[in-house]
Design a protein around this motif. Structure first.
Motif, PDB file in Angstrom:
ATOM      1  N   PRO A  63       0.788  -1.232   0.000  1.00 23.01           N
ATOM      2  CA  PRO A  63       0.000   0.000   0.000  1.00 23.01           C
ATOM      3  C   PRO A  63       0.820   1.282   0.000  1.00 23.01           C
ATOM      4  N   GLY A  64       2.057   1.224   0.412  1.00 21.13           N
ATOM      5  CA  GLY A  64       2.905   2.414   0.363  1.00 21.13           C
ATOM      6  C   GLY A  64       3.171   2.879  -1.057  1.00 21.13           C
ATOM      7  N   ASN A  65       2.974   2.002  -2.013  1.00 15.04           N
ATOM      8  CA  ASN A  65       3.175   2.334  -3.425  1.00 15.04           C
ATOM      9  C   ASN A  65       1.854   2.485  -4.175  1.00 15.04           C
ATOM     10  N   SER A  66       0.738   2.336  -3.481  1.00  9.55           N
ATOM     11  CA  SER A  66      -0.550   2.263  -4.175  1.00  9.55           C
ATOM     12  C   SER A  66      -0.903   3.537  -4.930  1.00  9.55           C
ATOM     13  N   ASN A  67      -0.640   4.706  -4.373  1.00 11.67           N
ATOM     14  CA  ASN A  67      -0.997   5.938  -5.084  1.00 11.67           C
ATOM     15  C   ASN A  67      -0.301   6.030  -6.431  1.00 11.67           C
ATOM     16  N   ALA A  68       0.985   5.742  -6.463  1.00 12.58           N
ATOM     17  CA  ALA A  68       1.731   5.816  -7.718  1.00 12.58           C
ATOM     18  C   ALA A  68       1.235   4.767  -8.711  1.00 12.58           C
ATOM     19  N   LEU A  69       1.005   3.559  -8.236  1.00 11.55           N
ATOM     20  CA  LEU A  69       0.535   2.492  -9.118  1.00 11.55           C
ATOM     21  C   LEU A  69      -0.856   2.786  -9.659  1.00 11.55           C
ATOM     22  N   LEU A  70      -1.748   3.226  -8.801  1.00  7.21           N
ATOM     23  CA  LEU A  70      -3.121   3.499  -9.239  1.00  7.21           C
ATOM     24  C   LEU A  70      -3.178   4.687 -10.193  1.00  7.21           C
ATOM     25  N   TYR A  71      -2.357   5.709  -9.953  1.00  8.52           N
ATOM     26  CA  TYR A  71      -2.307   6.852 -10.877  1.00  8.52           C
ATOM     27  C   TYR A  71      -1.860   6.379 -12.256  1.00  8.52           C
ATOM     28  N   PHE A  72      -0.836   5.554 -12.287  1.00 12.30           N
ATOM     29  CA  PHE A  72      -0.326   5.024 -13.552  1.00 12.30           C
ATOM     30  C   PHE A  72      -1.391   4.191 -14.258  1.00 12.30           C
ATOM     31  N   MET A  73      -2.116   3.374 -13.501  1.00 11.87           N
ATOM     32  CA  MET A  73      -3.109   2.482 -14.099  1.00 11.87           C
ATOM     33  C   MET A  73      -4.380   3.218 -14.513  1.00 11.87           C
ATOM     34  N   ASP A  74      -4.745   4.254 -13.773  1.00  8.83           N
ATOM     35  CA  ASP A  74      -6.036   4.897 -14.015  1.00  8.83           C
ATOM     36  C   ASP A  74      -5.956   6.215 -14.764  1.00  8.83           C
ATOM     37  N   ASP A  75      -4.820   6.908 -14.687  1.00  4.52           N
ATOM     38  CA  ASP A  75      -4.759   8.262 -15.226  1.00  4.52           C
ATOM     39  C   ASP A  75      -3.692   8.471 -16.298  1.00  4.52           C
ATOM     40  N   ASP A  76      -2.479   8.129 -16.002  1.00  2.50           N
ATOM     41  CA  ASP A  76      -1.394   8.508 -16.908  1.00  2.50           C
ATOM     42  C   ASP A  76      -0.418   7.357 -17.085  1.00  2.50           C
ATOM     43  N   GLY A  77      -0.605   6.614 -18.118  1.00  2.00           N
ATOM     44  CA  GLY A  77       0.253   5.460 -18.406  1.00  2.00           C
ATOM     45  C   GLY A  77      -0.534   4.439 -19.193  1.00  2.00           C
ATOM     46  N   LEU A  78      -1.191   3.567 -18.495  1.00  2.00           N
ATOM     47  CA  LEU A  78      -1.916   2.481 -19.163  1.00  2.00           C
ATOM     48  C   LEU A  78      -3.151   2.913 -19.947  1.00  2.00           C
ATOM     49  N   PRO A  79      -3.964   3.871 -19.491  1.00  2.00           N
ATOM     50  CA  PRO A  79      -5.167   4.196 -20.262  1.00  2.00           C
ATOM     51  C   PRO A  79      -4.892   4.615 -21.704  1.00  2.00           C
ATOM     52  N   GLN A  80      -3.830   5.371 -21.916  1.00  2.00           N
ATOM     53  CA  GLN A  80      -3.499   5.810 -23.271  1.00  2.00           C
ATOM     54  C   GLN A  80      -3.067   4.627 -24.135  1.00  2.00           C
ATOM     55  N   VAL A  81      -2.329   3.699 -23.543  1.00  2.00           N
ATOM     56  CA  VAL A  81      -1.908   2.497 -24.272  1.00  2.00           C
ATOM     57  C   VAL A  81      -3.128   1.658 -24.612  1.00  2.00           C
ATOM     58  N   GLU A  82      -4.007   1.477 -23.643  1.00  2.00           N
ATOM     59  CA  GLU A  82      -5.224   0.682 -23.870  1.00  2.00           C
ATOM     60  C   GLU A  82      -6.084   1.298 -24.963  1.00  2.00           C
ATOM     61  N   SER A  83      -6.223   2.601 -24.945  1.00  2.00           N
ATOM     62  CA  SER A  83      -7.023   3.295 -25.959  1.00  2.00           C
ATOM     63  C   SER A  83      -6.451   3.070 -27.359  1.00  2.00           C
ATOM     64  N   ALA A  84      -5.148   3.195 -27.491  1.00  2.00           N
ATOM     65  CA  ALA A  84      -4.506   2.982 -28.795  1.00  2.00           C
ATOM     66  C   ALA A  84      -4.663   1.531 -29.256  1.00  2.00           C
ATOM     67  N   LEU A  85      -4.547   0.593 -28.320  1.00  2.00           N
ATOM     68  CA  LEU A  85      -4.730  -0.810 -28.674  1.00  2.00           C
ATOM     69  C   LEU A  85      -6.167  -1.090 -29.108  1.00  2.00           C
ATOM     70  N   ASN A  86      -7.121  -0.524 -28.392  1.00  2.00           N
ATOM     71  CA  ASN A  86      -8.522  -0.733 -28.754  1.00  2.00           C
ATOM     72  C   ASN A  86      -8.847  -0.156 -30.120  1.00  2.00           C
ATOM     73  N   ALA A  87      -8.187   0.945 -30.471  1.00  5.76           N
ATOM     74  CA  ALA A  87      -8.371   1.561 -31.786  1.00  5.76           C
ATOM     75  C   ALA A  87      -7.533   0.858 -32.859  1.00  5.76           C
ATOM     76  N   GLU A  88      -6.648  -0.031 -32.430  1.00  2.00           N
ATOM     77  CA  GLU A  88      -5.707  -0.712 -33.324  1.00  2.00           C
ATOM     78  C   GLU A  88      -4.943   0.299 -34.176  1.00  2.00           C
ATOM     79  N   ASP A  89      -4.462   1.328 -33.488  1.00  2.00           N
ATOM     80  CA  ASP A  89      -3.726   2.429 -34.110  1.00  2.00           C
ATOM     81  C   ASP A  89      -2.268   2.337 -33.675  1.00  2.00           C
ATOM     82  N   ILE A  90      -1.420   1.833 -34.557  1.00  2.00           N
ATOM     83  CA  ILE A  90      -0.028   1.572 -34.200  1.00  2.00           C
ATOM     84  C   ILE A  90       0.744   2.866 -33.919  1.00  2.00           C
TER      85      ILE A  90
END
Length: 132
Positions: A63-90
Motif C-alpha cells: 500500500p505504500g506504493n498504491s498511489n503511484a501504481l493506481l495513478y499510472f493504471m487509471d490516469d497517466d500510463g496504461l489508459p493511453q496504451v489501452e485506448s490505442a490498442l482498442n483503436a488498433e492504431d499503431i
C-alpha cells in the motif's frame, strides 16, 4: 499458525514484493509492442490487461506504493496504451507506449530506484506467436 489464521503482517511477509511483481510487468511490457506491431492486437491487449492486474495486486499488497501504481493504471500510463490498442492504431500505440515507459522510469526514480531503468529489448520474445 496454530489456529490456521495469519495476521495481516504475516500475510504481507509472504506476498511477493514489487520487485517480483515488476518482473511479470516487464515481461508483458516486452510482449505487448511486438504483438501490436505483428498485428496481434488481441495478444497486445491481453498483455496490457495483465500488466494492470499485476500492478493492482502490487497496490494492494504494498500500500505504500498504491498511489503511484493506481495513478499510472487509471490516469497517466496504461489508459493511453489501452485506448490505442482498442483503436488498433499503431502510431498512437507507439506514442502512448513511449510515454508509458517514461512514466515507469520516472516512478522508479521517484520511489528511490533510479537503478531500475526499463527499456524495450531490441529482440522480440521467442516464446509466443506475435502475429495473428
Amino acid at each position: 499458525t496454530v489456529d490456521g489464521c495469519l495476521t495481516q503482517q504475516e500475510l504481507s511477509k509472504v506476498q511477493p514484493g514489487l520487485g517480483t511483481i515488476m518482473i511479470e510487468v516487464g515481461y508483458r511490457a516486452w510482449v505487448a509492442p511486438y504483438a501490436a506491431h505483428g498485428g496481434n492486437w488481441e495478444l497486445a491487449r491481453y498483455e496490457v490487461k495483465e500488466m494492470a492486474e499485476y500492478m493492482e495486486s502490487g497496490a494492494i499488497t504494498r500500500p505504500g506504493n498504491s498511489n503511484a501504481l493506481l495513478y499510472f493504471m487509471d490516469d497517466d500510463g496504461l489508459p493511453q496504451v489501452e485506448s490505442a490498442l482498442n483503436a488498433e492504431d499503431i502510431t498512437a500505440f507507439d506514442t502512448a507506449y513511449a510515454h508509458m515507459l517514461d512514466q515507469c522510469n520516472a516512478c522508479h526514480v521517484a520511489r528511490g530506484h533510479s537503478e531500475v531503468n526499463y527499456h524495450m529489448p531490441s529482440t522480440p520474445p521467442q516464446d509466443l506467436k506475435l502475429t495473428p
